[in-house]
Write a protein that holds these residues in place. Structure first.
Motif, PDB file in Angstrom:
ATOM      1  N   ASP A 138     -15.794  23.379  72.824  1.00 30.37           N
ATOM      2  CA  ASP A 138     -16.081  21.995  72.324  1.00 30.37           C
ATOM      3  C   ASP A 138     -15.084  20.970  73.051  1.00 30.37           C
ATOM      4  O   ASP A 138     -15.086  19.959  73.112  1.00 30.37           O
ATOM      5  CB  ASP A 138     -16.191  21.774  70.851  1.00 30.37           C
ATOM      6  CG  ASP A 138     -17.214  22.307  70.336  1.00 30.37           C
ATOM      7  OD1 ASP A 138     -18.435  22.349  71.227  1.00 30.37           O
ATOM      8  OD2 ASP A 138     -17.540  22.604  69.086  1.00 30.37           O
ATOM      9  N   SER A 158     -22.647  16.109  73.362  1.00 31.60           N
ATOM     10  CA  SER A 158     -23.728  16.934  73.197  1.00 31.60           C
ATOM     11  C   SER A 158     -24.161  16.431  71.451  1.00 31.60           C
ATOM     12  O   SER A 158     -23.231  16.234  70.748  1.00 31.60           O
ATOM     13  CB  SER A 158     -23.825  18.375  73.156  1.00 31.60           C
ATOM     14  OG  SER A 158     -22.626  18.954  72.375  1.00 31.60           O
ATOM     15  N   PRO A 159     -25.219  16.599  71.317  1.00 32.31           N
ATOM     16  CA  PRO A 159     -25.758  16.403  69.753  1.00 32.31           C
ATOM     17  C   PRO A 159     -24.896  17.397  68.652  1.00 32.31           C
ATOM     18  O   PRO A 159     -24.314  16.792  67.846  1.00 32.31           O
ATOM     19  CB  PRO A 159     -27.096  16.542  69.730  1.00 32.31           C
ATOM     20  CG  PRO A 159     -27.628  16.446  71.039  1.00 32.31           C
ATOM     21  CD  PRO A 159     -26.585  16.782  72.133  1.00 32.31           C
ATOM     22  N   ALA A 160     -24.536  18.431  69.347  1.00 32.06           N
ATOM     23  CA  ALA A 160     -23.854  19.640  68.312  1.00 32.06           C
ATOM     24  C   ALA A 160     -22.418  19.121  68.369  1.00 32.06           C
ATOM     25  O   ALA A 160     -21.864  19.055  67.003  1.00 32.06           O
ATOM     26  CB  ALA A 160     -24.111  20.885  68.856  1.00 32.06           C
ATOM     27  N   LEU A 161     -21.893  18.637  69.518  1.00 32.13           N
ATOM     28  CA  LEU A 161     -20.455  18.106  69.291  1.00 32.13           C
ATOM     29  C   LEU A 161     -20.445  16.728  68.459  1.00 32.13           C
ATOM     30  O   LEU A 161     -19.491  16.447  67.729  1.00 32.13           O
ATOM     31  CB  LEU A 161     -19.624  17.897  70.583  1.00 32.13           C
ATOM     32  CG  LEU A 161     -18.542  17.522  70.739  1.00 32.13           C
ATOM     33  CD1 LEU A 161     -17.370  18.443  70.078  1.00 32.13           C
ATOM     34  CD2 LEU A 161     -18.025  17.534  72.177  1.00 32.13           C
ATOM     35  N   ARG A 162     -21.295  15.905  68.530  1.00 34.14           N
ATOM     36  CA  ARG A 162     -21.320  14.776  67.726  1.00 34.14           C
ATOM     37  C   ARG A 162     -21.243  15.217  66.198  1.00 34.14           C
ATOM     38  O   ARG A 162     -20.685  14.510  65.399  1.00 34.14           O
ATOM     39  CB  ARG A 162     -22.377  13.922  67.993  1.00 34.14           C
ATOM     40  CG  ARG A 162     -22.113  13.002  69.275  1.00 34.14           C
ATOM     41  CD  ARG A 162     -23.351  12.090  69.605  1.00 34.14           C
ATOM     42  NE  ARG A 162     -24.461  12.836  70.173  1.00 34.14           N
ATOM     43  CZ  ARG A 162     -25.794  12.134  70.204  1.00 34.14           C
ATOM     44  NH1 ARG A 162     -25.891  10.894  69.897  1.00 34.14           N
ATOM     45  NH2 ARG A 162     -26.967  12.959  70.690  1.00 34.14           N
ATOM     46  N   SER A 163     -22.181  16.250  65.755  1.00 37.18           N
ATOM     47  CA  SER A 163     -22.451  16.348  64.510  1.00 37.18           C
ATOM     48  C   SER A 163     -21.203  17.040  64.044  1.00 37.18           C
ATOM     49  O   SER A 163     -20.749  16.843  63.071  1.00 37.18           O
ATOM     50  CB  SER A 163     -23.539  17.396  64.467  1.00 37.18           C
ATOM     51  OG  SER A 163     -23.646  18.183  63.117  1.00 37.18           O
ATOM     52  N   THR A 164     -20.305  17.769  64.797  1.00 43.47           N
ATOM     53  CA  THR A 164     -19.242  18.445  64.511  1.00 43.47           C
ATOM     54  C   THR A 164     -18.007  17.212  64.263  1.00 43.47           C
ATOM     55  O   THR A 164     -17.284  17.613  63.460  1.00 43.47           O
ATOM     56  CB  THR A 164     -18.810  19.487  65.739  1.00 43.47           C
ATOM     57  OG1 THR A 164     -19.753  20.524  66.040  1.00 43.47           O
ATOM     58  CG2 THR A 164     -17.339  19.980  65.412  1.00 43.47           C
TER      59      THR A 164
END
Length: 181
Positions: A138, A158-164
């Protein structure tokens, strides 16, 4: 065409005023820019002069809109410049890392209307729990959009990193800026 009685009275008042002040329209250039008179003559043809005047009015409107937009942007930039100057002055007066961090956070929220922010680091920092430690993958994704350790805007994550980084609010975020501290 029928005119309502009150409108008819108003029209009579306007006519009377214009008769008493025949140069009124001559002196009111701003009003002339908005008035349109139909061509009086055979058919519905209009003269080249009338068409040119219409084109010039439309161009005038477009130019006024552009000037208004440019002035708005200039005012926003001036306000941002003042916020940056205030931030720099305040940061020069901070005595320690924690105060510096709190100053940056409060100024970004108040002066720059930053709604969401994430402070990241490669490893946990016990004395600064506001920082979110990211795993190597990340952290590398963030750095890939961040050439030569300079500030960058318009980044995509990425959507996953935005969520993190931002939790549930991250899904709706589309624009990111990265600032190394």
């Amino acid at each position: 065409m029928t005119i309502a009685p009150e409108t008819d009275d108003q029209a009579d008042q306007v006519r009377a005023y214009l008769r008493q002040h025949p140069r009124f329209l001559w002196d009111q250039e701003d009003l002339l820019h908005t008035l349109t008179l139909p061509h009086v003559g055979r058919g519905s043809a209009s003269s080249l002069l009338e068409r040119q005047a219409q084109v010039l009015r439309e161009e005038n409107i477009r130019l006024r809109q552009r000037i208004t937009a440019l002035l708005g942007a200039a005012q926003q930039n001036a306000a941002l410049g003042l916020h940056l100057s205030d931030l720099a002055t305040e940061l020069l007066q901070t005595p320690d890392c924690t105060t510096t961090l709190n100053t940056v956070i409060s100024r970004l929220r108040e002066g720059f209307q930053v709604e969401e922010m994430a402070l990241i680091t490669r490893a946990p920092m016990a004395d600064l729990p506001q920082f979110l430690p990211l795993d190597q993958a990340d952290f590398q994704e963030v750095l890939n959009g961040f050439p030569l350790l300079r500030a960058a805007t318009g980044l995509t994550l990425s959507p996953a990193l935005r969520s993190t980084l931002f939790g549930a609010a991250g899904a709706g975020l589309e624009s990111f800026a990265l600032i190394p501290l």
